[in-house]
Motif scaffolding. Structure first.
Motif: not given
Length: 167
Positions: A55-56, A71-72, A125-126, A134-135
């Motif tokens: 998990f990011f 975010t990811f 981060v992207e 989102s990803a």
């Protein structure tokens, strides 16, 4: 898996031994002949798997942790499949006695499924500008193959959306 036993008296050195093996085998395997196909041998399969989920959470530099966003999410799966099946061997000992010897053949295979962006912090981060999850780059299923490369089953690993869903 097919097991075939065949031969003729003229093509096998020590043909008398073959006839003795055939006669011996015929007494405990019903319906065996000089050429017999045994279909559908009982093969036992066992497998296990371990899933790693990452998990990011990303935040802007200098902001507090309360401003971070998930975010990811990525996962990878390591699996192992093992099998065993029966086999009969015919052994001619030095005394001229022929015996049927049972054994069990065993094997195993390992599988690793790693998506392109697994454990990729730069990718997380992207994806941050969207401000929410989102990803995802997840392993949804793995097909297990056994002997003769036949499909045995599929594993469907867990794919949690939040760390609290891990059990």
């Amino acid at each position: 898996m097919n097991t075939v036993a065949s031969g003729t008296l003229s093509s096998i050195p020590g043909a008398a031994i073959f006839v003795t093996v055939f006669s011996t085998t015929q007494s405990f395997v019903n319906g065996i002949s000089t050429e017999t196909v045994i279909n559908d041998a009982s093969i036992a399969y066992t497998w296990s798997q371990a899933t790693q989920v990452m998990f990011f959470y990303v935040k802007k530099k200098g902001e507090t942790d309360s401003n971070q966003y998930l975010t990811f999410i990525s996962s990878k799966v390591d699996a192992a499949i093992g099998w065993q099946y029966p086999l009969f061997s015919y052994i001619n000992s030095n005394g001229g006695t022929t015996t049927v010897s049972p054994s069990v053949i065993q094997g195993n295979r390992t599988i690793s499924a790693v998506p392109t962006h697994h454990n990729d912090a730069f990718y997380a981060v992207e994806k941050y500008p969207n401000g929410n999850l989102s990803a995802k780059d997840l392993v949804n299923s793995i097909t297990l193959t056994g002997i003769e490369s036949k499909n045995i089953s599929s594993i469907f690993p867990v794919n949690p959306n939040y760390p609290s869903q891990i059990y």
